[in-house]
Design an enzyme around this catalytic site. Sequence first.
Site, mmCIF file in Angstrom:
data_model
loop_
_atom_site.group_PDB
_atom_site.id
_atom_site.type_symbol
_atom_site.label_atom_id
_atom_site.label_comp_id
_atom_site.label_asym_id
_atom_site.label_seq_id
_atom_site.Cartn_x
_atom_site.Cartn_y
_atom_site.Cartn_z
ATOM 1 C CB SER B 96 11.429 28.744 -0.842
ATOM 2 O OG SER B 96 12.244 27.657 -0.500
ATOM 3 C CG LEU B 136 17.329 29.319 -15.522
ATOM 4 C CD1 LEU B 136 17.661 30.103 -16.788
ATOM 5 C CD2 LEU B 136 18.484 29.456 -14.507
ATOM 6 N N GLY B 142 17.674 21.270 -16.467
ATOM 7 C CA GLY B 142 17.800 21.620 -15.055
ATOM 8 C C GLY B 142 19.209 22.108 -14.767
ATOM 9 C CB THR B 169 9.692 28.762 -5.757
ATOM 10 O OG1 THR B 169 10.425 27.557 -5.646
ATOM 11 C CG2 THR B 169 9.182 29.185 -4.394
ATOM 12 N N GLY B 344 13.286 8.817 17.509
ATOM 13 C CA GLY B 344 12.642 7.524 17.327
ATOM 14 C C GLY B 344 11.333 7.675 16.560
ATOM 15 C CD GLU B 368 18.015 28.941 -6.068
ATOM 16 O OE1 GLU B 368 19.006 29.411 -6.668
ATOM 17 O OE2 GLU B 368 16.909 29.487 -6.068
#
Lengths: 248, 389
Positions: B96, B136, B142, B169, B344, B368
């Site tokens: 990222s 953004l 969103g 981010t 497990g 994204e």
Amino acid sequence: MKIAVCINHVPDTETKIKVGADNVNIDKTGVNYMLSPYDEFAVEEALRIREKFTGDVTVLSLGGDAHKETLRKALAMGVEKAVLLKDDSVRDSNGVAKALAEELRQMSPDVILFGKQSIDYDNAQVGTLVAEMLGLPSVAVVVKLDIQEGKVVCDREIEGGHEIVETKLPAVFLAQKGLNEPRYPSLKGIMAAKSKPIEEKPAAPAEVQVQTIHLKKPPAKGSGKILSTDDSAVSELIRLLREEAKVI
Amino acid sequence: MPKFQGVDYYDIDSLLSEEELLVRNTVREFVDENVIPIIEKHNRAGTFPMELVGKMAALGLFGSTLPAQYGCAEMNNVAYGLVMQELERGDSSVRSFASVQSALVMYPIFRYGSETQKDHWLPKLAKGEKIGCFGLTEPDYGSDPGGMITRAVETSDGYILNGAKMWITNGTLADVAVIWAKLDGVVHGFLVEKGTKGFSAPEMKGKHSLRASVTSELILEDVYIPKKNRLPGGSGLKLPLSCLSQARYGIAWGTVGAAMGCYETALNYAKTRIQFDKPIAAFQLIQMRLVHMVTEITKAQLLCLQLGRLKDAGKVRFQQISMAKRNNAYHALEIAREARSILGANGILDEYPVMRHSANLESVMTYEGTHEMHTLIVGEDITGIPAYT
């Protein structure tokens, strides 16, 4: 400073080796190859010598077309030129050394570097043989290489200690782990390597003196034995080490 | 830690060029030696491994497809994808970081920035001397970014920005934020530098996913920036969306890396874990799951490779990128969950990477462009009928 490094294209250390159907060669299917780790130290050292003294570095490899991948990696690390001595046959150490020595004689570099051994057949002979064939001094298992005015001081590993030796150029050096920390080829270096040529030449012929008759895997490991998890395991372990394994 | 040997059931390596393979192998080795040994520690602590930034920059991992004049490697998109794949095999957080720096900061500056902005920022971002982020998404916008509230108002010599961004981010780490805001109702890009009065970037805490990544809010309160900080090369929502296409392309590849890491772990575990006197890999139920995993990985690899070849030929459509992001993130998460279950109880420990990948991929499914939005993008593409509202 003219520097040459002889490198080998060997099975990846993590790859699972299978003996081929002929019992003489390995089965190459699915085997990843890499630049032999000790040779990587040699390439890195060559680049550092060039960065300090200027000059250029040429890498040489003897083998088939597959060796180009490893030559390309050295070019991406920053080496200027690559030479592939083409030969698809299986050679013994003497045969490899002869072809390399022939090429190096014409190049006459000041510094010739090898890894202390390539990790496929582990003969640890080629670098020293080449030095002999060229009549040059050689220093093996080098962990420090210091080129000074008119001399070279090397630190080499010996059993239980170190030996400091001095020699003069031109000379052959065989790199040991610890000599340096090899760089990664940068993405820019990889892109730049695309435009660097790999010169292909036929390898000088050599007579086979040592021939592989048979390859064998080591015997499969037996399964371990788990004794109990309480204190009684200690006396039982001692008993087994004494009576069964007979090591104490 | 043994070196990763790759997952290549269909000999897809034979479709890669010598340079592409060398790029992949170099980053693979870098991740084995530099990312995997430290990532669990950062994941536990919830910190981003800043010590990797300089090393990644030295390798050339930031903006690697951009021109050499900015200090970038000028690689093709397939090589870029392979870089993302290997980084995400380490951790989605590391991928990222590189995705944001490359696709969401360097790319918009390169594509929409002025010559001065490019010359100033791109070399520094490539060297990792400066870190960027992309603003953004907003708290209430969103999947529907066109509704954004953040506004720019023109003054005599610059702009005043007001608004808030969320889920950003690298926000707190960033020296420069590419902020998308409406100027007279139209979306424009603005470069806001760290330390600008009225601009703050508090880190969001409490994440169960992408713990080794910094996620932030960006708060803009009467932030003044000079005229020269607007990206002059265009306007409209298509600008940030074009950046997202770049980033989603990288995610399509990255998720394959996470999936390969999980599959390899599960396969090795299944071959060595003994129950009922035999390795659990000998049981049909386990084999079926491993086969499903390797099959989905192989399909995802082929989707990526052809997508990359289309992108390199200049023929890719954003809907095709949506298909690959949608498919690969979905199956990577499925594979991570399967791997956890094969391991497990051991699967929940951070001695193994699978639970970390699984938790990370929960975010990757959503960010994204959510799985659902990509479904609707492809849905509109094949039917001609938009179904968003």
